[in-house]
Design a protein around this motif. Structure first.
Motif, short mmCIF file in Angstrom:
data_model
loop_
_atom_site.label_atom_id
_atom_site.label_comp_id
_atom_site.label_asym_id
_atom_site.label_seq_id
_atom_site.Cartn_x
_atom_site.Cartn_y
_atom_site.Cartn_z
N PHE A 1 0.84 -1.20 0.00
CA PHE A 1 0.00 0.00 0.00
C PHE A 1 0.87 1.25 0.00
N HIS A 2 1.91 1.23 0.81
CA HIS A 2 2.78 2.40 0.86
C HIS A 2 3.57 2.56 -0.44
N LEU A 3 3.88 1.44 -1.05
CA LEU A 3 4.59 1.49 -2.33
C LEU A 3 3.76 2.28 -3.36
N ILE A 4 2.48 1.97 -3.41
CA ILE A 4 1.60 2.69 -4.35
C ILE A 4 1.55 4.16 -3.97
N ASN A 5 1.32 4.40 -2.68
CA ASN A 5 1.20 5.79 -2.22
C ASN A 5 2.46 6.57 -2.51
N HIS A 6 3.59 5.92 -2.22
CA HIS A 6 4.87 6.60 -2.43
C HIS A 6 5.04 6.97 -3.90
N ALA A 7 4.69 6.05 -4.79
CA ALA A 7 4.84 6.35 -6.22
C ALA A 7 4.01 7.56 -6.59
N THR A 8 2.81 7.68 -6.02
CA THR A 8 1.98 8.83 -6.40
C THR A 8 2.54 10.14 -5.84
N PHE A 9 2.79 10.17 -4.52
CA PHE A 9 3.20 11.49 -4.00
C PHE A 9 4.63 11.85 -4.37
N LYS A 10 5.54 10.86 -4.41
CA LYS A 10 6.91 11.21 -4.76
C LYS A 10 7.03 11.61 -6.22
N GLY A 11 6.27 10.92 -7.08
CA GLY A 11 6.27 11.29 -8.49
C GLY A 11 5.86 12.74 -8.68
N SER A 12 4.77 13.13 -8.00
CA SER A 12 4.31 14.51 -8.16
C SER A 12 5.33 15.50 -7.58
N LEU A 13 5.97 15.13 -6.48
CA LEU A 13 6.94 16.04 -5.87
C LEU A 13 8.16 16.24 -6.78
N PHE A 14 8.61 15.14 -7.38
CA PHE A 14 9.75 15.28 -8.30
C PHE A 14 9.39 16.21 -9.44
N MET A 15 8.20 16.04 -9.96
CA MET A 15 7.82 16.87 -11.09
C MET A 15 7.73 18.34 -10.67
N ILE A 16 7.28 18.57 -9.45
CA ILE A 16 7.21 19.95 -8.97
C ILE A 16 8.63 20.53 -8.82
N ALA A 17 9.52 19.71 -8.31
CA ALA A 17 10.91 20.18 -8.18
C ALA A 17 11.45 20.56 -9.55
N GLY A 18 11.10 19.74 -10.56
CA GLY A 18 11.53 20.05 -11.92
C GLY A 18 10.92 21.34 -12.42
N ILE A 19 9.65 21.54 -12.09
CA ILE A 19 8.97 22.76 -12.53
C ILE A 19 9.64 23.99 -11.92
N ILE A 20 9.95 23.90 -10.63
CA ILE A 20 10.58 25.03 -9.97
C ILE A 20 11.93 25.33 -10.61
N ASP A 21 12.68 24.27 -10.86
CA ASP A 21 13.98 24.42 -11.51
C ASP A 21 13.80 25.07 -12.88
N HIS A 22 12.82 24.60 -13.60
CA HIS A 22 12.57 25.05 -14.95
C HIS A 22 12.15 26.51 -14.98
N GLU A 23 11.33 26.93 -14.02
CA GLU A 23 10.75 28.28 -14.06
C GLU A 23 11.60 29.32 -13.35
N THR A 24 12.39 28.89 -12.36
CA THR A 24 13.18 29.89 -11.64
C THR A 24 14.65 29.81 -11.97
N GLY A 25 15.08 28.67 -12.48
CA GLY A 25 16.49 28.52 -12.81
C GLY A 25 17.34 28.09 -11.63
N THR A 26 16.73 27.77 -10.51
CA THR A 26 17.54 27.29 -9.40
C THR A 26 16.78 26.21 -8.63
N ARG A 27 17.55 25.32 -8.00
CA ARG A 27 16.93 24.32 -7.15
C ARG A 27 17.44 24.46 -5.73
N ASP A 28 18.22 25.50 -5.50
CA ASP A 28 18.82 25.69 -4.19
C ASP A 28 17.78 26.26 -3.23
#
Lengths: 804, 140
Positions: free
Chosen positions: A342-369
């Protein structure tokens, strides 16, 4: 059959990608690629209903039948769940990548080829029922992820991270192969299904523990468990879609899959329970603790992934306990398997979305720091919402799916505490405590991730670009995942019945007849139980510590940098680099003479040594042909030719001397009835003399040193030894014929089997066709190498000329 | 000074064809009498080398405008395809077939898939040797 082919669909589609990329320029290649995982996801979805009832699907495609190797696709609850994650999240990742990767700037054909290759490899890993093909796909995931992580190969960090991840995961994979082979030796079958059936016979085998440990090395390295987690943060150099895919849904979960898949085999071992639970818990704690130290957004997520993987791993360890207890007490351990999946499924959903958000922030602001970020909430409200949902779920708060699995995790750990076997009653008390502390840190880093980025002061001058909300296309995928995070909270039992229970049945097949026999019901409100109080404690302490974060974050600096595993890895790699370099410089002098010296002395030592050890010297002239006068004459010519070659003062004389040696040998072939060899030898001699003449003009003049070559004792010894060795082998081979010569067989069958008359030629093209095939391949490679070497040098010369 | 090598060039032109056809014969005969793709290929290259010696690289290249790297690749592919072909019929890699046929003019003959494979060897040998000789010869 068809079911096996599904695995290879992405691989086959990968062949088309470069053509699509080259010919259709104005459509992003990702749109074509998207069709592949989407189609597969639909195909696999059609299995859900049947698998949920407990059916399994099996299909085989023979690969090397003589070695009992075939690709066997086995779809049960566990592999179907993983296949759905791979294709489902794969589709979302491809969709996201279409907006993330610029079609003009990036080498999209490379990217999608690697991604599709990886997809096939992952599907192969989770569906293979055959140990060898499982290993094959396992290492294929390592290789394709190496290519993906190193996708921006011009960056040093990318190459470093790619190499690191590959070295560690491939190394673990090799150990796993060892474990597989031991399993085969014990069980006599490569099939995991069949191994599970015969487990009672395996348990007492002396190799059982070895195969267990070796297999766990594979799982732990792949799933970034302590202390092998060090590759995962470096692998974050990959493009974000890759990170989201590899590190939330697929590759790192391969280790989890492996442990789950082999639980029915190894769970009876006490060591397995201890190792899986212990390593998982340590990883959970370690990852969550150090996540707060990170300043890179993806770094935080990397460490959080490490810790979450540890959590799932420790739950699987708890699930293994169910094999050791009976009666009512084992319910909680069955519970652990449920919680893990159950946690495996949950982790895939929330971690996937978080990674994509991190990418969006990097993409739109130019920094991940994270030290530069802040105040983005009003500018990127949609991203903030998604990030908040993901983070709160990761922190284990209601109403998000992470809360449910976190509660189940805590109760499983509490149950382990009460388990009285293998010394769990003494050390086991630590388990819930470690789990609780780790959960606090999980809470902190979740808050750290979302609030540091989106709240606080907005400092536009910190950003390389002017931040704004991401294009909607980029937000679709994380929003879908975030929606799942919420939906699963409200319908946990639907997910449980369709996906989790069939998978649990695969992990604990002895306990249940069918998925519906699993009597577990998830509810958000489970009464005033200890785990609820633990959660309340986590929230209170977590919030307090998060608020006070600047005051104690300095604590991390107390750890000396030189004492980390990363540092150890660097040291080892550096040491190997320097040491091996020094070692190879010892013998790689660049002089052909030296190399020949090494080679010939090596051959002489090995061959004569073997002859001695095996006592194989034997000299008998029985059955030897008489020596004729013209043979003696030929030998004299041969000796004179050789001597001329060695002693000649001019190179032309030496070449002529060498040529005469070659022609004389050809004459020998004629005398001994080997017209084929003679013919070949003659033509080869002719062509090589011609070649020499061509190259003659370019060769450097014979130097002074060669002109008056001093007598060199060591060279003389080696040449005499080589001569003696060849003579001895020829004599000994002739003197003792232990087995009848194979030529008889060829003589008898050459006409009936191969329809030919010339044995030599039939051997070349038919009996030993493989040999010839590889020989001409080598020949071609040599030709290409010469071409490349000379052409490249000419090009460089031309360039140098132009530059003048 | 310009050397006069009319006789050499004239002879080379004739001898080239003799060697070339001999090499074809050697190649074809390979399955029953001495010969085969390897020797045949070498003989062909030696015929070309003779031309190179009598004339020069550029002249020979205009007369025989082959890209020898392509020739090598074609040979490899032919050999590999011959070996792989039986797999499509469910037979193991490298199963050879042969049979006897009555052909017009030349009468009863045997035909082998091994011959195709040998043809691949032939092409590779010609391709590689000529690639090497040409590149070294061109390297000024």
């Amino acid at each position: 059959m068809l079911q096996v082919l599904y695995i290879f669909i992405p691989m086959l589609a990968a062949i088309l990608v470069p053509f699509l990329y080259k010919s259709i320029k104005n459509i992003h290649t990702g749109w074509f690629v998207l069709a592949v995982p989407a189609t597969l996801a639909i195909i696999y979805a059609s299995y859900i209903a049947k698998v949920a009832k407990g059916e399994v699907f099996l299909a085989a495609l023979p690969w090397i039948p003589s070695l009992d190797i075939s690709v066997i696709s086995y779809l049960d609850g566990l592999s179907l769940l993983f296949s759905l994650l791979i294709t489902g999240i794969g589709s979302l990742v491809v969709l996201y990548s279409i907006f993330y990767l610029d079609k003009h700037k990036e080498k999209l054909h490379n990217f999608y080829v690697y991604l599709l290759l990886f997809m096939s490899a992952m599907l192969g890993v989770v569906q293979s029922d055959h140990l060898i093909t499982l290993y094959f796909f396992w290492e294929l995931t390592s290789i394709s992820s190496f290519l993906l992580i190193g996708y921006w190969y011009t960056r040093d960090a990318s190459r470093f991270g790619a190499l690191k991840s590959m070295l560690i995961t491939v190394g673990g994979g090799l150990m796993m192969l060892g474990g597989f082979i031991l399993l085969y030796l014990m069980g006599g079958t490569y099939s995991i299904r069949e191994l599970i059936v015969i487990v009672p016979d395996l348990v007492d085998h002396p190799l059982f523990t070895w195969s267990l440990v070796l297999l766990l090395f594979g799982a732990f390295t792949k799933s970034a468990q302590f202390p092998f987690y060090i590759w995962l943060p470096d692998a974050m150099e990959a493009p974000t879609p890759v990170s989201a895919y590899l590190h939330s849904a697929t590759m790192v979960k391969a280790g989890i899959y492996l442990v789950a898949r082999f639980t029915p085999i190894f769970a009876v071992s006490e060591l397995w329970v201890w190792l899986v639970t212990g390593v998982g818990l340590v990883t959970l704690f370690w990852g969550s603790f150090f996540a707060v130290k990170q300043t890179d957004l993806k770094g935080i997520l990397a460490f959080s992934t490490v810790s979450q993987l540890g959590l799932i791993m420790s739950l699987l360890g708890g699930a293994a306990v169910a094999f050791h207890v009976n009666g009512a007490a084992d319910l909680v351990f069955k519970f652990a398997a449920f919680a893990a999946i159950f946690h495996l499924i949950n982790h895939a959903t929330f971690k996937g979305s978080l990674f994509m958000i991190a990418g969006i922030i990097d993409h739109e602001t130019g920094t991940r720091d994270i030290r530069k970020l802040g105040g983005l909430m009003s500018i990127m409200p949609l991203s903030f919402t998604v990030a908040a949902i993901g983070s709160f779920s990761m922190a284990g708060l209601p109403p998000f799916n992470g809360f449910l699995s976190k509660e189940m995790f805590l109760s499983a750990m509490l149950a382990l505490n009460e388990f009285e076997l293998f010394g769990f009653d003494t050390w086991g008390a630590l388990f819930p405590i470690i789990a609780w502390i780790a959960s606090i840190f999980t809470f902190i880093y979740s808050f750290y991730f979302v609030f540091r980025t989106f709240t606080g002061q907005y400092k536009p001058e910190q950003y390389a670009r002017k931040p704004h909300e991401a294009p909607i296309g980029m937000l679709i995928s994380p929003m879908i995942l975030a929606a799942f995070v919420v939906i699963i909270f409200f319908i946990p039992n639907l997910i449980g019945d369709t996906f989790v229970k069939p998978a649990v049945q695969a992990i604990q097949p002895f306990l249940y007849d069918s998925p519906s026999a699993i009597d577990i019901h998830v509810s958000a409100w489970h009464g005033l139980k200890p785990e609820l109080f633990m959660t309340i404690g986590i929230v209170i302490i977590g919030v307090l510590l998060f608020v006070a974060l600047p005051k104690w974050q300095g604590l991390y600096n107390l750890f000396p940098r030189s004492l980390t595993f990363n540092n150890a890895y660097d040291k080892i790699m550096h040491g190997l680099d320097v040491g091996l370099n020094r070692f190879s410089r010892l013998y790689m002098t660049g002089s052909m003479r030296h190399y020949l010296l090494y080679m010939f002395s090596g051959i002489v030592a090995i061959v004569i040594g073997t002859l001695f050890v095996k006592d194989a010297f034997s000299i008998s002239f029985e059955g030897a042909a008489p020596v004729h006068s013209y043979e003696i004459i030929l030998i004299i010519v041969l000796v004179i030719g050789t001597a001329t070659t060695i002693l000649a003062k001019s190179r032309l004389t030496a070449i002529i001397g060498l040529g005469s040696v070659g022609y004389t040998v050809a004459l020998f072939f004629v005398i001994f009835n080997a017209p084929d060899l003679a013919l070949t030898q003659l033509v080869i001699e002719t062509i090589s003399v011609a070649l020499f003449l061509l190259a003659f003009y370019h060769l450097p003049k014979l130097g002074k040193r060669e002109e008056r070559m001093r007598f060199q004792l060591n060279r003389a010894i080696i040449s005499i030894a080589v001569g003696a060795m060849v003579t001895l082998i020829a004599l000994s081979a002739h003197s003792q014929k232990l087995i009848p010569s194979i030529s008889k067989y060829y003589e008898e069958t050459v006409y009936s089997l191969a329809g030919g008359g010339n044995i030599v030629n039939v051997i070349l093209v038919d009996y030993r066709g493989f040999d010839t095939l590889f020989e001409i391949t080598v020949l071609s490679i040599a030709g290409m190498a010469i071409l490349a070497m000379i052409k490249l040098r000419m090009n460089r010369k031309e360039k140098a000329h132009e530059n003048k | 000074m310009k050397t006069n090598d009319v006789i050499l060039q004239f002879t080379a032109k004739i001898v080239f064809f003799i060697i070339f056809f001999f090499s074809i014969h050697i190649f074809m005969a390979g399955h029953y009498t001495p010969g085969g793709g390897f020797v045949g290929g070498l003989l062909t290259s030696s015929a070309i080398v003779l031309l190179v010696l009598a004339f020069d690289l550029n002249t020979v290249r205009t007369v025989l405008p082959f890209n020898y790297t392509y020739l090598t690749a074609t040979g490899l592919l032919l050999a590999l395809a011959t070996a792989a072909f039986p797999m499509f019929k469910g037979k193991p890699f490298f199963t050879h077939y042969f049979d006897y046929f009555d052909l017009p003019l030349i009468g009863k003959q045997s035909l082998h898939t091994a011959m195709l494979f040998d043809g691949g060897v032939y092409l590779v040998v010609v391709g590689v040797t000529m690639t090497i000789i040409q590149t070294i010869g061109e390297d000024e």
